[in-house]
Motif scaffolding. Structure first.
Motif, PDB file in Angstrom:
ATOM      1  N   LEU A   1       0.325   6.662  -6.766  1.00 25.16           N
ATOM      2  CA  LEU A   1      -0.493   7.657  -6.761  1.00 25.16           C
ATOM      3  C   LEU A   1      -0.281   8.987  -6.942  1.00 25.16           C
TER       4      LEU A   1
ATOM      5  N   LYS B   1       5.995   5.437   6.934  1.00 25.27           N
ATOM      6  CA  LYS B   1       5.483   4.065   7.517  1.00 25.27           C
ATOM      7  C   LYS B   1       3.942   3.893   6.976  1.00 25.27           C
ATOM      8  N   LEU B   2       3.763   2.726   6.971  1.00 20.21           N
ATOM      9  CA  LEU B   2       2.215   2.420   6.850  1.00 20.21           C
ATOM     10  C   LEU B   2       2.074   0.951   7.199  1.00 20.21           C
TER      11      LEU B   2
ATOM     12  N   THR C   1       0.857  -1.059   0.022  1.00 20.08           N
ATOM     13  CA  THR C   1       0.002  -0.088  -0.050  1.00 20.08           C
ATOM     14  C   THR C   1       0.806   1.419  -0.030  1.00 20.08           C
TER      15      THR C   1
ATOM     16  N   VAL D   1       1.365  10.465  -4.433  1.00 22.10           N
ATOM     17  CA  VAL D   1       1.657  11.003  -3.058  1.00 22.10           C
ATOM     18  C   VAL D   1       2.785  10.622  -2.348  1.00 22.10           C
ATOM     19  N   ASP D   2       3.629  11.698  -2.202  1.00 20.10           N
ATOM     20  CA  ASP D   2       5.033  11.309  -1.791  1.00 20.10           C
ATOM     21  C   ASP D   2       5.129  11.314  -0.341  1.00 20.10           C
ATOM     22  N   GLY D   3       6.145  10.968   0.396  1.00 19.35           N
ATOM     23  CA  GLY D   3       6.343  11.513   1.836  1.00 19.35           C
ATOM     24  C   GLY D   3       5.847  10.385   2.785  1.00 19.35           C
ATOM     25  N   VAL D   4       5.313   9.289   2.365  1.00 22.78           N
ATOM     26  CA  VAL D   4       4.938   8.327   3.179  1.00 22.78           C
ATOM     27  C   VAL D   4       6.160   7.396   3.947  1.00 22.78           C
TER      28      VAL D   4
ATOM     29  N   ALA E   1       2.034   1.909  -3.343  1.00 19.33           N
ATOM     30  CA  ALA E   1       0.779   2.273  -4.273  1.00 19.33           C
ATOM     31  C   ALA E   1       0.640   3.732  -4.038  1.00 19.33           C
ATOM     32  N   ALA E   2       0.897   4.272  -2.864  1.00 17.24           N
ATOM     33  CA  ALA E   2       0.851   5.601  -2.534  1.00 17.24           C
ATOM     34  C   ALA E   2       1.425   6.347  -3.229  1.00 17.24           C
TER      35      ALA E   2
END
Lengths: 90, 90
Positions: free
Chosen positions: A31, A38-39, A24, A33-36, A27-28
């Protein structure tokens, strides 16, 4: 009997890999959306349960969290009990 | 860049059946815990994300919640962003 609203949050222990969370996270980025950083994906179980008082509700919910909702080998859980609404105090 | 901690709670819409939740509710009774009135199982996604400020973090997280973490046809989501710890303010 009062009806208690509660939530049990079940999460993988920090030492346990979370492949779904990793996928996931990738996938971010795809999509846009950068900078994630931890998930991690866990479960959230919303319950309402009848009990004489909050103490009894907590005891019942701890049994459920420990023995039914989580796998203690790989998961941690956290219990949140919400304050009784006055309409439930009957 | 500051690192924001957040949680996205994804739950089935009230009108959508939750067979896993129903099965778990029945299992609670068999386990000897009575009084469970409702039980619905959702997802809890814990994230940390880099953003310039809380506003940007919220925008990114709303995109993820809406387009990646939930299925808007059958699920609702709720976003919780936690206050920055001072050690992250750099």
């Amino acid at each position: 009997m009062p009806n208690f609203q509660a939530r049990v949050l079940v999460s993988l222990r920090p030492s346990v890999l979370d492949p779904a969370g990793e996928a996931t996270k990738s996938a971010a980025t795809r999509l846009g959306v950068d900078g994630v950083q931890k998930l991690r994906i866990g479960k959230s179980v919303d319950l309402s349960i009848e009990a004489l008082n909050e103490n009894e509700a907590r005891q019942k919910l701890e049994i459920l969290a420990e023995r039914l909702l989580s796998n203690p080998v790989i998961e941690d859980w956290k219990l949140e009990i919400y304050p009784l609404l006055s309409e439930n105090l009957k």
